[in-house]
Design a protein around this motif. Structure first.
Motif, mmCIF file in Angstrom:
data_model
loop_
_atom_site.group_PDB
_atom_site.id
_atom_site.type_symbol
_atom_site.label_atom_id
_atom_site.label_comp_id
_atom_site.label_asym_id
_atom_site.label_seq_id
_atom_site.Cartn_x
_atom_site.Cartn_y
_atom_site.Cartn_z
ATOM 1 N N GLU A 250 -3.471 3.777 1.230
ATOM 2 C CA GLU A 250 -3.446 2.966 2.437
ATOM 3 C C GLU A 250 -4.553 1.909 2.451
ATOM 4 O O GLU A 250 -5.558 2.029 1.755
ATOM 5 N N SER A 251 -4.355 0.927 3.342
ATOM 6 C CA SER A 251 -5.297 -0.189 3.449
ATOM 7 C C SER A 251 -6.697 0.280 3.854
ATOM 8 O O SER A 251 -6.872 1.315 4.495
ATOM 9 N N SER B 266 1.267 10.401 1.938
ATOM 10 C CA SER B 266 1.939 9.149 2.303
ATOM 11 C C SER B 266 3.057 8.837 1.305
ATOM 12 O O SER B 266 3.017 9.280 0.161
ATOM 13 N N GLY C 49 5.702 2.009 5.542
ATOM 14 C CA GLY C 49 5.384 2.147 6.962
ATOM 15 C C GLY C 49 6.632 2.493 7.748
ATOM 16 O O GLY C 49 7.762 2.258 7.292
ATOM 17 N N SER D 46 1.906 4.973 8.465
ATOM 18 C CA SER D 46 2.564 5.327 7.211
ATOM 19 C C SER D 46 3.794 6.196 7.515
ATOM 20 O O SER D 46 3.794 6.970 8.472
ATOM 21 N N THR E 58 0.837 -1.210 0.000
ATOM 22 C CA THR E 58 0.000 0.000 0.000
ATOM 23 C C THR E 58 0.869 1.257 0.000
ATOM 24 O O THR E 58 0.936 1.974 -1.002
#
Ligand code: TXA
Ligand code: MG
Length: 322
Positions: free
Chosen positions: A170-171, A123, A10, A115, A7
Protein backbone atom coordinates in the motif's frame (compact mmCIF):
# COMPACT_ATOMS: atom_id res chain seq x y z
CA UNK A 1 -16.59 -1.67 -7.32
CA UNK A 2 -13.11 -3.11 -6.94
CA UNK A 3 -10.37 -1.68 -9.18
CA UNK A 4 -6.61 -1.99 -9.64
CA UNK A 5 -4.07 0.63 -8.66
CA UNK A 6 -0.28 0.46 -8.85
CA UNK A 7 -0.14 -0.47 -5.14
CA UNK A 8 -3.02 -2.86 -4.34
CA UNK A 9 -6.63 -3.28 -5.50
CA UNK A 10 -9.11 -0.85 -3.92
CA UNK A 11 -12.83 -1.23 -3.15
CA UNK A 12 -14.28 2.07 -4.28
CA UNK A 13 -17.34 4.23 -3.69
CA UNK A 14 -18.29 7.89 -4.26
CA UNK A 15 -16.41 9.62 -1.43
CA UNK A 16 -19.28 12.10 -0.95
CA UNK A 17 -21.98 9.39 -0.73
CA UNK A 18 -22.12 8.22 2.88
CA UNK A 19 -24.39 5.25 2.09
CA UNK A 20 -22.10 3.99 -0.65
CA UNK A 21 -19.04 4.26 1.61
CA UNK A 22 -20.95 2.47 4.39
CA UNK A 23 -21.53 -0.46 2.01
CA UNK A 24 -17.79 -0.71 1.39
CA UNK A 25 -17.16 -0.83 5.15
CA UNK A 26 -19.84 -3.51 5.57
CA UNK A 27 -18.37 -5.66 2.78
CA UNK A 28 -14.90 -5.43 4.35
CA UNK A 29 -16.06 -5.82 7.94
CA UNK A 30 -13.99 -2.68 8.56
CA UNK A 31 -14.18 -0.79 11.87
CA UNK A 32 -15.98 2.54 11.41
CA UNK A 33 -13.13 4.50 13.01
CA UNK A 34 -10.63 3.47 10.31
CA UNK A 35 -10.70 6.19 7.64
CA UNK A 36 -10.59 5.52 3.89
CA UNK A 37 -8.20 6.96 1.37
CA UNK A 38 -9.89 9.19 -1.20
CA UNK A 39 -8.58 8.87 -4.77
CA UNK A 40 -8.59 11.69 -7.31
CA UNK A 41 -7.74 11.75 -11.02
CA UNK A 42 -6.08 15.20 -11.16
CA UNK A 43 -4.23 17.18 -8.52
CA UNK A 44 -6.54 20.18 -8.91
CA UNK A 45 -9.36 18.03 -7.45
CA UNK A 46 -7.63 18.31 -4.06
CA UNK A 47 -9.67 21.49 -3.68
CA UNK A 48 -12.90 19.44 -3.66
CA UNK A 49 -11.73 17.71 -0.48
CA UNK A 50 -9.74 20.31 1.45
CA UNK A 51 -10.21 24.06 1.92
CA UNK A 52 -6.49 24.85 2.03
CA UNK A 53 -3.64 23.43 -0.02
CA UNK A 54 -0.37 24.21 1.79
CA UNK A 55 2.89 24.79 -0.14
CA UNK A 56 4.39 21.54 1.22
CA UNK A 57 1.39 19.61 -0.11
CA UNK A 58 1.99 21.13 -3.54
CA UNK A 59 5.69 20.20 -3.35
CA UNK A 60 4.97 16.56 -2.52
CA UNK A 61 2.20 16.37 -5.13
CA UNK A 62 4.59 17.73 -7.78
CA UNK A 63 7.28 15.24 -6.76
CA UNK A 64 5.28 12.04 -6.19
CA UNK A 65 1.84 12.29 -7.88
CA UNK A 66 0.58 10.42 -9.71
CA UNK A 67 1.95 7.71 -7.45
CA UNK A 68 1.93 5.73 -4.21
CA UNK A 69 1.72 8.65 -1.76
CA UNK A 70 -1.34 9.50 0.36
CA UNK A 71 -1.41 12.93 2.02
CA UNK A 72 -3.55 13.63 5.10
CA UNK A 73 -5.01 17.13 4.88
CA UNK A 74 -7.77 19.11 6.59
CA UNK A 75 -11.16 17.96 5.23
CA UNK A 76 -13.99 20.03 3.84
CA UNK A 77 -17.34 19.78 5.66
CA UNK A 78 -18.82 18.15 2.52
CA UNK A 79 -16.69 15.03 3.01
CA UNK A 80 -18.89 12.73 5.12
CA UNK A 81 -17.67 11.51 8.51
CA UNK A 82 -18.04 7.89 7.45
CA UNK A 83 -15.40 8.45 4.76
CA UNK A 84 -12.87 9.84 7.26
CA UNK A 85 -13.71 7.64 10.23
CA UNK A 86 -15.01 10.73 12.03
CA UNK A 87 -11.67 12.57 11.73
CA UNK A 88 -11.44 16.25 10.73
CA UNK A 89 -8.84 15.25 8.10
CA UNK A 90 -8.93 13.28 4.88
CA UNK A 91 -6.29 11.12 3.17
CA UNK A 92 -5.92 11.91 -0.55
CA UNK A 93 -4.06 10.03 -3.26
CA UNK A 94 -3.66 10.49 -7.03
CA UNK A 95 -2.81 6.98 -8.28
CA UNK A 96 -0.36 6.30 -11.07
CA UNK A 97 -2.49 3.50 -12.53
CA UNK A 98 -4.13 4.60 -15.81
CA UNK A 99 -7.09 2.29 -15.20
CA UNK A 100 -7.66 3.69 -11.73
CA UNK A 101 -7.59 7.25 -13.04
CA UNK A 102 -9.95 6.38 -15.91
CA UNK A 103 -12.40 4.90 -13.40
CA UNK A 104 -12.23 7.99 -11.16
CA UNK A 105 -12.75 10.28 -14.19
CA UNK A 106 -15.71 8.16 -15.31
CA UNK A 107 -17.18 8.30 -11.79
CA UNK A 108 -16.98 12.10 -11.98
CA UNK A 109 -16.26 12.26 -8.24
CA UNK A 110 -13.42 11.49 -5.84
CA UNK A 111 -13.46 7.78 -5.01
CA UNK A 112 -13.07 6.55 -1.43
CA UNK A 113 -11.31 3.20 -1.55
CA UNK A 114 -9.74 1.12 1.15
CA UNK A 115 -7.80 -1.92 -0.01
CA UNK A 116 -10.17 -4.55 -1.44
CA UNK A 117 -9.65 -7.21 1.23
CA UNK A 118 -11.69 -8.24 4.25
CA UNK A 119 -10.45 -6.17 7.18
CA UNK A 120 -7.24 -7.55 8.69
CA UNK A 121 -6.44 -9.91 5.80
CA UNK A 122 -3.61 -9.71 3.24
CA UNK A 123 -4.22 -7.00 0.65
CA UNK A 124 -5.14 -8.04 -2.93
CA UNK A 125 -2.66 -7.49 -5.74
CA UNK A 126 -4.61 -9.32 -8.48
CA UNK A 127 -8.25 -9.38 -9.58
CA UNK A 128 -8.33 -13.09 -8.66
CA UNK A 129 -7.49 -12.21 -5.05
CA UNK A 130 -10.53 -9.92 -4.85
CA UNK A 131 -12.74 -12.53 -6.46
CA UNK A 132 -11.55 -15.19 -4.02
CA UNK A 133 -12.18 -12.94 -1.01
CA UNK A 134 -15.57 -11.49 -1.85
CA UNK A 135 -17.24 -13.04 -4.87
CA UNK A 136 -19.16 -10.81 -7.28
CA UNK A 137 -22.86 -10.18 -7.59
CA UNK A 138 -23.83 -8.31 -4.47
CA UNK A 139 -25.44 -9.69 -1.32
CA UNK A 140 -25.41 -13.39 -0.62
CA UNK A 141 -22.22 -14.33 -2.42
CA UNK A 142 -19.47 -14.07 0.13
CA UNK A 143 -16.04 -15.53 -0.61
CA UNK A 144 -14.00 -17.53 1.87
CA UNK A 145 -13.15 -14.50 3.98
CA UNK A 146 -16.05 -12.26 2.97
CA UNK A 147 -18.59 -13.96 5.18
CA UNK A 148 -16.52 -13.90 8.37
CA UNK A 149 -19.47 -15.57 10.04
CA UNK A 150 -21.78 -12.61 9.52
CA UNK A 151 -25.01 -13.52 7.73
CA UNK A 152 -25.98 -11.32 4.82
CA UNK A 153 -22.47 -9.99 4.20
CA UNK A 154 -22.24 -8.88 0.61
CA UNK A 155 -20.00 -9.71 -2.30
CA UNK A 156 -18.79 -6.77 -4.38
CA UNK A 157 -20.87 -5.32 -7.23
CA UNK A 158 -18.11 -5.66 -9.79
CA UNK A 159 -14.38 -6.09 -10.20
CA UNK A 160 -12.57 -4.02 -12.81
CA UNK A 161 -10.04 -6.71 -13.65
CA UNK A 162 -6.80 -5.05 -14.72
CA UNK A 163 -3.13 -5.90 -14.52
CA UNK A 164 -1.51 -7.22 -11.38
CA UNK A 165 -0.39 -4.39 -9.12
CA UNK A 166 3.10 -3.17 -10.01
CA UNK A 167 4.28 -2.20 -6.51
CA UNK A 168 2.34 -4.67 -4.39
CA UNK A 169 2.21 -2.91 -1.00
CA UNK A 170 0.00 0.00 0.00
CA UNK A 171 0.86 3.67 -0.46
CA UNK A 172 2.96 5.70 1.96
CA UNK A 173 0.66 7.73 4.23
CA UNK A 174 2.05 11.10 5.35
CA UNK A 175 0.26 13.45 7.73
CA UNK A 176 0.51 16.99 6.33
CA UNK A 177 -1.51 18.50 9.21
CA UNK A 178 1.51 18.40 11.55
CA UNK A 179 4.92 20.11 11.33
CA UNK A 180 7.13 18.57 10.16
CA UNK A 181 4.93 16.16 8.17
CA UNK A 182 4.98 12.68 9.68
CA UNK A 183 4.92 9.32 7.90
CA UNK A 184 2.08 7.27 9.42
CA UNK A 185 2.48 4.22 7.19
CA UNK A 186 5.73 3.41 5.35
CA UNK A 187 5.55 2.56 1.65
CA UNK A 188 7.28 2.84 -1.70
CA UNK A 189 7.82 6.59 -1.26
CA UNK A 190 10.15 6.78 1.73
CA UNK A 191 10.37 9.19 4.66
CA UNK A 192 13.82 10.09 3.41
CA UNK A 193 12.60 11.02 -0.07
CA UNK A 194 9.79 13.11 1.42
CA UNK A 195 12.23 14.95 3.68
CA UNK A 196 14.53 15.62 0.70
CA UNK A 197 11.70 17.23 -1.28
CA UNK A 198 10.70 19.32 1.74
CA UNK A 199 14.33 20.39 2.30
CA UNK A 200 14.66 18.63 5.66
CA UNK A 201 16.83 15.62 4.79
CA UNK A 202 19.16 15.99 7.78
CA UNK A 203 16.27 15.31 10.18
CA UNK A 204 14.83 12.43 8.17
CA UNK A 205 14.59 9.06 9.83
CA UNK A 206 12.22 6.16 9.43
CA UNK A 207 9.72 6.65 12.21
CA UNK A 208 8.52 3.44 13.81
CA UNK A 209 8.45 3.21 17.57
CA UNK A 210 5.61 0.72 17.39
CA UNK A 211 2.91 3.14 18.51
CA UNK A 212 -0.11 3.24 16.18
CA UNK A 213 -0.02 6.59 14.36
CA UNK A 214 -2.96 6.23 12.05
CA UNK A 215 -6.23 4.53 12.95
CA UNK A 216 -5.59 1.67 10.53
CA UNK A 217 -2.23 0.84 12.12
CA UNK A 218 -3.60 -0.20 15.50
CA UNK A 219 -5.32 -3.33 14.22
CA UNK A 220 -3.65 -6.69 13.60
CA UNK A 221 -3.35 -6.52 9.87
CA UNK A 222 -2.26 -8.21 6.67
CA UNK A 223 -2.52 -11.51 8.52
CA UNK A 224 -2.60 -14.94 6.87
CA UNK A 225 -4.75 -17.74 8.29
CA UNK A 226 -1.61 -19.63 9.29
CA UNK A 227 0.46 -18.82 12.35
CA UNK A 228 3.45 -16.79 11.18
CA UNK A 229 6.92 -16.30 12.67
CA UNK A 230 9.62 -13.90 11.42
CA UNK A 231 13.23 -15.07 11.76
CA UNK A 232 15.64 -12.16 11.95
CA UNK A 233 19.45 -12.10 11.84
CA UNK A 234 22.38 -12.76 9.50
CA UNK A 235 21.12 -14.58 6.40
CA UNK A 236 23.04 -17.84 6.89
CA UNK A 237 21.71 -18.16 10.45
CA UNK A 238 18.20 -17.26 9.32
CA UNK A 239 18.26 -20.02 6.71
CA UNK A 240 19.52 -22.66 9.12
CA UNK A 241 17.00 -21.65 11.79
CA UNK A 242 14.19 -21.87 9.23
CA UNK A 243 15.39 -25.37 8.26
CA UNK A 244 15.58 -26.40 11.92
CA UNK A 245 12.11 -25.05 12.82
CA UNK A 246 10.66 -26.55 9.64
CA UNK A 247 11.78 -30.09 10.40
CA UNK A 248 10.89 -29.72 14.08
CA UNK A 249 7.33 -28.69 13.22
CA UNK A 250 6.91 -31.17 10.40
CA UNK A 251 8.02 -33.81 12.88
CA UNK A 252 4.91 -33.10 14.94
CA UNK A 253 2.66 -33.18 11.88
CA UNK A 254 2.34 -29.47 11.09
CA UNK A 255 2.37 -28.22 7.52
CA UNK A 256 5.09 -25.60 7.19
CA UNK A 257 5.45 -22.93 4.50
CA UNK A 258 8.55 -20.79 4.00
CA UNK A 259 8.57 -17.12 2.93
CA UNK A 260 12.08 -16.15 1.96
CA UNK A 261 13.11 -13.39 -0.47
CA UNK A 262 16.55 -12.30 -1.66
CA UNK A 263 17.42 -10.28 1.43
CA UNK A 264 18.08 -7.00 -0.44
CA UNK A 265 15.67 -7.37 -3.37
CA UNK A 266 13.04 -5.14 -1.82
CA UNK A 267 11.21 -4.50 -5.09
CA UNK A 268 10.46 -8.19 -5.64
CA UNK A 269 9.63 -8.69 -1.97
CA UNK A 270 7.08 -5.85 -2.11
CA UNK A 271 5.64 -7.07 -5.39
CA UNK A 272 5.17 -10.65 -4.22
CA UNK A 273 4.58 -10.30 -0.48
CA UNK A 274 0.77 -10.52 -0.34
CA UNK A 275 0.47 -13.03 -3.19
CA UNK A 276 2.92 -15.33 -1.40
CA UNK A 277 1.01 -15.09 1.90
CA UNK A 278 -2.19 -15.96 0.08
CA UNK A 279 -0.57 -18.87 -1.78
CA UNK A 280 0.81 -20.25 1.50
CA UNK A 281 -2.67 -20.09 3.05
CA UNK A 282 -4.15 -21.78 -0.01
CA UNK A 283 -1.55 -24.57 0.28
CA UNK A 284 -2.93 -25.37 3.72
CA UNK A 285 0.11 -24.32 5.73
CA UNK A 286 -0.38 -24.27 9.51
CA UNK A 287 2.83 -22.33 10.09
CA UNK A 288 4.69 -19.79 7.94
CA UNK A 289 8.39 -19.24 8.64
CA UNK A 290 9.44 -15.89 7.14
CA UNK A 291 12.99 -14.61 6.73
CA UNK A 292 13.47 -10.92 7.59
CA UNK A 293 14.90 -8.68 4.88
CA UNK A 294 18.27 -7.01 5.43
CA UNK A 295 18.01 -3.67 7.20
CA UNK A 296 19.14 -0.71 5.11
CA UNK A 297 18.87 3.06 5.44
CA UNK A 298 18.13 5.84 3.02
CA UNK A 299 15.78 5.99 0.06
CA UNK A 300 16.50 2.49 -1.25
CA UNK A 301 16.32 0.85 2.17
CA UNK A 302 12.98 2.48 2.83
CA UNK A 303 11.09 -0.01 0.70
CA UNK A 304 12.61 -2.88 2.68
CA UNK A 305 11.50 -1.08 5.83
CA UNK A 306 7.97 -0.83 4.39
CA UNK A 307 7.86 -4.56 3.59
CA UNK A 308 9.20 -5.43 7.05
CA UNK A 309 6.46 -3.28 8.60
CA UNK A 310 3.87 -5.53 6.87
CA UNK A 311 5.77 -8.73 7.64
CA UNK A 312 6.04 -7.97 11.38
CA UNK A 313 2.38 -7.06 11.62
CA UNK A 314 1.25 -10.09 9.59
CA UNK A 315 3.18 -12.21 12.12
CA UNK A 316 1.62 -10.34 15.04
CA UNK A 317 5.20 -9.35 16.02
CA UNK A 318 6.06 -13.01 16.56
CA UNK A 319 9.85 -12.82 16.08
CA UNK A 320 12.79 -15.17 16.56
CA UNK A 321 16.24 -13.49 16.68
CA UNK A 322 19.20 -15.60 15.60
O1 TXA B 1 -2.17 2.06 -1.71
C1 TXA B 1 -3.16 2.36 -1.03
O2 TXA B 1 -3.13 3.29 -0.21
C2 TXA B 1 -4.43 1.52 -1.22
C3 TXA B 1 -4.95 1.78 -2.65
C4 TXA B 1 -6.31 1.17 -2.87
O3 TXA B 1 -4.94 3.15 -2.90
N1 TXA B 1 -5.40 1.85 -0.24
C5 TXA B 1 -5.27 1.49 1.07
O4 TXA B 1 -6.32 1.84 1.87
O5 TXA B 1 -4.30 0.90 1.50
P1 TXA B 1 -6.54 1.28 3.35
O6 TXA B 1 -7.87 1.76 3.75
O7 TXA B 1 -6.32 -0.16 3.39
O8 TXA B 1 -5.49 2.04 4.22
C6 TXA B 1 -5.68 3.41 4.52
C7 TXA B 1 -4.74 3.83 5.61
C8 TXA B 1 -5.20 3.33 6.96
O9 TXA B 1 -4.07 2.94 7.75
C9 TXA B 1 -5.88 4.57 7.51
O10 TXA B 1 -5.96 4.55 8.91
C10 TXA B 1 -5.02 5.69 6.97
O11 TXA B 1 -4.69 5.25 5.66
N2 TXA B 1 -5.75 6.96 6.86
C11 TXA B 1 -6.69 7.30 5.95
N3 TXA B 1 -7.19 8.53 6.20
C12 TXA B 1 -6.55 8.98 7.31
C13 TXA B 1 -6.64 10.17 8.10
N4 TXA B 1 -7.49 11.15 7.81
N5 TXA B 1 -5.83 10.27 9.19
C14 TXA B 1 -4.97 9.28 9.50
N6 TXA B 1 -4.84 8.13 8.80
C15 TXA B 1 -5.63 7.97 7.73
MG1 MG C 1 -5.92 -2.05 3.90
Amino acid sequence: MAFPTETVYGLGADAFNADAVRRVYAAKGRPADNPSIVHIARASDLGLLTPRVAPDVVRLADAFWPGPLTMIVEKRAEVPDVTTGGLPSVGVRLPDSEIARALIRAAGTPVAAPSANPSGRPSPTTAEHVLADFGVGGPGKPGPYGGKGKPGQSGVDAILAGPDCRIGIESTVVDMTVTPPQVLRPGFVTAYEIACVLGDAENAKPDDDGAPKSPGMKYRHYAPEAEMVVIEGPRAKVESEIARLKSLNEGIGRRVGVLLFEESDYVTAAHEFYARLRALDASGADLILAGALAAADGAAGGLGFAVMNRMMRAAGHNIVQV
